[in-house]
Design a protein around this motif. Structure first.
Motif, mmCIF file in Angstrom:
data_model
loop_
_atom_site.group_PDB
_atom_site.id
_atom_site.type_symbol
_atom_site.label_atom_id
_atom_site.label_comp_id
_atom_site.label_asym_id
_atom_site.label_seq_id
_atom_site.Cartn_x
_atom_site.Cartn_y
_atom_site.Cartn_z
ATOM 1 N N ASP A 185 -48.653 -13.356 -49.064
ATOM 2 C CA ASP A 185 -47.242 -13.454 -48.725
ATOM 3 C C ASP A 185 -46.338 -12.770 -49.743
ATOM 4 O O ASP A 185 -45.157 -12.562 -49.474
ATOM 5 C CB ASP A 185 -46.823 -14.920 -48.595
ATOM 6 N N GLN A 186 -46.863 -12.435 -50.903
ATOM 7 C CA GLN A 186 -46.049 -11.827 -51.948
ATOM 8 C C GLN A 186 -46.147 -10.303 -51.879
ATOM 9 O O GLN A 186 -47.220 -9.744 -51.662
ATOM 10 C CB GLN A 186 -46.500 -12.308 -53.327
ATOM 11 N N VAL A 187 -44.986 -9.639 -52.048
ATOM 12 C CA VAL A 187 -44.940 -8.183 -52.055
ATOM 13 C C VAL A 187 -44.474 -7.753 -53.429
ATOM 14 O O VAL A 187 -43.584 -8.371 -54.019
ATOM 15 C CB VAL A 187 -43.983 -7.659 -50.963
ATOM 16 N N ASN A 188 -45.053 -6.721 -53.923
ATOM 17 C CA ASN A 188 -44.677 -6.196 -55.234
ATOM 18 C C ASN A 188 -43.183 -5.863 -55.225
ATOM 19 O O ASN A 188 -42.672 -5.243 -54.296
ATOM 20 C CB ASN A 188 -45.521 -4.958 -55.534
ATOM 21 N N ILE A 198 -42.183 -2.257 -54.602
ATOM 22 C CA ILE A 198 -42.224 -1.835 -53.201
ATOM 23 C C ILE A 198 -40.932 -2.225 -52.501
ATOM 24 O O ILE A 198 -40.317 -1.405 -51.797
ATOM 25 C CB ILE A 198 -43.430 -2.459 -52.471
ATOM 26 N N THR A 199 -40.496 -3.465 -52.675
ATOM 27 C CA THR A 199 -39.255 -3.900 -52.027
ATOM 28 C C THR A 199 -38.059 -3.122 -52.544
ATOM 29 O O THR A 199 -37.156 -2.777 -51.778
ATOM 30 C CB THR A 199 -39.025 -5.408 -52.220
ATOM 31 N N ASP A 200 -38.035 -2.794 -53.829
ATOM 32 C CA ASP A 200 -36.944 -1.985 -54.377
ATOM 33 C C ASP A 200 -36.938 -0.580 -53.766
ATOM 34 O O ASP A 200 -35.883 -0.041 -53.425
ATOM 35 C CB ASP A 200 -37.053 -1.887 -55.895
ATOM 36 N N ALA A 201 -38.115 0.004 -53.627
ATOM 37 C CA ALA A 201 -38.200 1.350 -53.052
ATOM 38 C C ALA A 201 -37.728 1.357 -51.604
ATOM 39 O O ALA A 201 -36.982 2.250 -51.175
ATOM 40 C CB ALA A 201 -39.635 1.871 -53.145
ATOM 41 N N THR A 248 -35.699 -0.842 -50.205
ATOM 42 C CA THR A 248 -34.262 -1.123 -50.204
ATOM 43 C C THR A 248 -33.466 0.128 -50.555
ATOM 44 O O THR A 248 -32.455 0.442 -49.917
ATOM 45 C CB THR A 248 -33.937 -2.254 -51.196
ATOM 46 N N GLN A 249 -33.908 0.860 -51.567
ATOM 47 C CA GLN A 249 -33.200 2.084 -51.960
ATOM 48 C C GLN A 249 -33.247 3.123 -50.841
ATOM 49 O O GLN A 249 -32.265 3.827 -50.588
ATOM 50 C CB GLN A 249 -33.800 2.647 -53.242
ATOM 51 N N SER A 250 -34.385 3.218 -50.175
ATOM 52 C CA SER A 250 -34.498 4.160 -49.058
ATOM 53 C C SER A 250 -33.539 3.788 -47.932
ATOM 54 O O SER A 250 -32.877 4.655 -47.358
ATOM 55 C CB SER A 250 -35.936 4.171 -48.545
ATOM 56 N N ASN A 251 -33.458 2.492 -47.626
ATOM 57 C CA ASN A 251 -32.545 2.039 -46.568
ATOM 58 C C ASN A 251 -31.097 2.295 -46.945
ATOM 59 O O ASN A 251 -30.293 2.723 -46.102
ATOM 60 C CB ASN A 251 -32.764 0.553 -46.286
#
Length: 78
Positions: A3-6, A9-12, A14-17
């Protein structure tokens, strides 16, 4: 654990979005300008065609008038 994501990865993602959302207005205006340029190009093509057709019609009318004058009984002289 699954259930945990690095966080990187979430920052990348989010920045792409954020980048996509930030560029959307510029892309939209680019599309508007491109459509406008295309429409103006077609307008100019139509204007040129109309002017050419008017010139051809004018020449045909002039030719017909001259032919009528030359074929009249008095030859255009009074």
């Amino acid at each position: 654990m699954a259930d945990q994501v690095n966080s990187q990865i979430t920052d990348a993602v989010t920045q792409s979005n954020v980048k996509v959302v930030g560029e959307a207005p510029a892309m939209a205006m680019g599309n508007v300008y491109q459509s406008l340029a295309h429409s103006i190009g077609i307008l100019m093509e139509n204007a040129v065609t109309q002017q050419q057709q008017a010139s051809i019609l004018s020449q045909a009318v002039t030719t017909q008038c001259v032919t009528t004058i030359l074929n009249s009984k008095d030859g255009g002289n009074k």
